[in-house]
Design a protein around this motif. Sequence first.
Motif, PDB file in Angstrom:
ATOM      1  N   ALA A   1       0.837  -1.204   0.000  1.00  0.00           N
ATOM      2  CA  ALA A   1       0.000   0.000   0.000  1.00  0.00           C
ATOM      3  C   ALA A   1       0.870   1.251   0.000  1.00  0.00           C
ATOM      4  O   ALA A   1       0.549   2.249  -0.661  1.00  0.00           O
ATOM      5  N   HIS A   2       1.978   1.221   0.749  1.00  0.00           N
ATOM      6  CA  HIS A   2       2.905   2.362   0.753  1.00  0.00           C
ATOM      7  C   HIS A   2       3.464   2.590  -0.648  1.00  0.00           C
ATOM      8  O   HIS A   2       3.540   3.742  -1.123  1.00  0.00           O
ATOM      9  N   PHE A   3       3.854   1.499  -1.307  1.00  0.00           N
ATOM     10  CA  PHE A   3       4.442   1.607  -2.637  1.00  0.00           C
ATOM     11  C   PHE A   3       3.432   2.153  -3.646  1.00  0.00           C
ATOM     12  O   PHE A   3       3.743   3.069  -4.422  1.00  0.00           O
ATOM     13  N   ASN A   4       2.209   1.593  -3.660  1.00  0.00           N
ATOM     14  CA  ASN A   4       1.203   2.063  -4.611  1.00  0.00           C
ATOM     15  C   ASN A   4       0.789   3.502  -4.338  1.00  0.00           C
ATOM     16  O   ASN A   4       0.515   4.267  -5.268  1.00  0.00           O
ATOM     17  N   LEU A   5       0.719   3.854  -3.053  1.00  0.00           N
ATOM     18  CA  LEU A   5       0.409   5.244  -2.706  1.00  0.00           C
ATOM     19  C   LEU A   5       1.514   6.167  -3.207  1.00  0.00           C
ATOM     20  O   LEU A   5       1.241   7.270  -3.706  1.00  0.00           O
ATOM     21  N   ALA A   6       2.767   5.724  -3.105  1.00  0.00           N
ATOM     22  CA  ALA A   6       3.895   6.520  -3.601  1.00  0.00           C
ATOM     23  C   ALA A   6       3.782   6.735  -5.109  1.00  0.00           C
ATOM     24  O   ALA A   6       4.003   7.843  -5.612  1.00  0.00           O
TER      25      ALA A   6
ATOM     26  N   ALA B   1       8.093  10.594  -2.157  1.00  0.00           N
ATOM     27  CA  ALA B   1       9.393  10.129  -1.661  1.00  0.00           C
ATOM     28  C   ALA B   1       9.259   9.540  -0.258  1.00  0.00           C
ATOM     29  O   ALA B   1       9.885   8.523   0.067  1.00  0.00           O
ATOM     30  N   GLU B   2       8.422  10.166   0.571  1.00  0.00           N
ATOM     31  CA  GLU B   2       8.219   9.674   1.936  1.00  0.00           C
ATOM     32  C   GLU B   2       7.652   8.257   1.933  1.00  0.00           C
ATOM     33  O   GLU B   2       8.093   7.388   2.688  1.00  0.00           O
ATOM     34  N   GLU B   3       6.665   8.015   1.066  1.00  0.00           N
ATOM     35  CA  GLU B   3       6.059   6.698   0.998  1.00  0.00           C
ATOM     36  C   GLU B   3       7.005   5.664   0.373  1.00  0.00           C
ATOM     37  O   GLU B   3       7.024   4.502   0.771  1.00  0.00           O
ATOM     38  N   PHE B   4       7.814   6.109  -0.612  1.00  0.00           N
ATOM     39  CA  PHE B   4       8.804   5.204  -1.193  1.00  0.00           C
ATOM     40  C   PHE B   4       9.823   4.761  -0.143  1.00  0.00           C
ATOM     41  O   PHE B   4      10.250   3.601  -0.112  1.00  0.00           O
ATOM     42  N   LYS B   5      10.222   5.714   0.727  1.00  0.00           N
ATOM     43  CA  LYS B   5      11.174   5.377   1.789  1.00  0.00           C
ATOM     44  C   LYS B   5      10.593   4.325   2.735  1.00  0.00           C
ATOM     45  O   LYS B   5      11.280   3.381   3.133  1.00  0.00           O
ATOM     46  N   LYS B   6       9.332   4.500   3.084  1.00  0.00           N
ATOM     47  CA  LYS B   6       8.681   3.529   3.974  1.00  0.00           C
ATOM     48  C   LYS B   6       8.637   2.152   3.310  1.00  0.00           C
ATOM     49  O   LYS B   6       8.952   1.136   3.944  1.00  0.00           O
TER      50      LYS B   6
END
Length: 365
Positions: A249-254, A267-272
């Motif tokens: 979900a973090h990746f798709n949101l990114a 970038a924040e979501e990609f880092k997570k």
Amino acid sequence: MKKYIQKIAEFAKNTTVRVVSLILVLCFILSIIIFPKFYKTQINKLRSFYYVYQGDKAYKKRQPQKALDNYTIALKLHPKHTRARYNLANLYVAYEDYYTALENYQMALELKPNFMIARIDYAIVLSEAMFNFDKAIEEYDIAIKRAPKWMYIPFIIDNKKTYKYNKGVAYYNQGLAWRGKSLLFGQDRFKAREYLINAINSYEKALKSIKEYDVYYNLGIANQLLGRKAMAGRNYCLAIELEPMNYEAHFNLAILLKSMNKYIDSAEEFKKAGLLLDGKGDVNKTRYVYDVLNEVNQRMAQDIEYKEILQKMSEEDPNEGKVTYIGGKLVISEDFDKAMYKNFKTCANRDLFYGGEDSEIELGY
């Protein structure tokens, strides 16, 4: 005289009991002679229950071959044992023998048409292994319509939760089938959009019974493919709130935020997503995430002032001192406390997706 009469009465009573018992035994023996097949069938049923019990034990102990052997023997003894037939189908799925699995699911459903879980599993194999989406969707509809009604008798039975959950599972998997069908019609945008909308309808019906990560996550994908960015973002955020330590979900949101030119949030979501993948030791996916993150950072540099970038990048890393690397893998330390968990549980720029509805734009494939 009284004692003499008592003895006669006792003798007569005992004689009557013996005679009746003898007659019953003779009748039983005679019935065996007259109806041998009936008694053989009953004995075989009892023996089959024993082998099913042994099969269940082996199944729980993760001894698939032993379980398969026991179920096979049980079905030879009693071919109409529904649970043995169903469990045997599940084992063939584990062995990736999907054709044999489907045959056994079909036989179980012929014996018990309202066997909801068997019908759902049958449809899952049709959809995910055989790509027969039309037949799978039809089977999900049958499972929902024929689902046994829930019953409530105080202190005896209450299957309402199970009934609702199974219904939700059927709708959720039906949504996956509709989405799979939409991918087959990628060049026909009208058909693909129609099937994606059907997938969304199924997911939303599933949410009435089960509010789980997978449902919100896949609902987000369907909305994202339709270009409904705000709705997709809300779905991803809800999935993240339920299971913040799942990277998908973090990746798709990114990706979604990147398409909306929200590079800092992306970038924040990609880092997570990268940190979570790194923690699992998934090197290839982690490398891919950080490659995309580098691209996002480059776009950030083009979109906002360099000073803002430096300020953002120079801020103290919230993970500093809380993670370490052992053997090339990221390991979360004891200091990874509630604050860090809360950080992962909060999706970037959440308010962006709660500003109102959006309309369909274009399919994302």
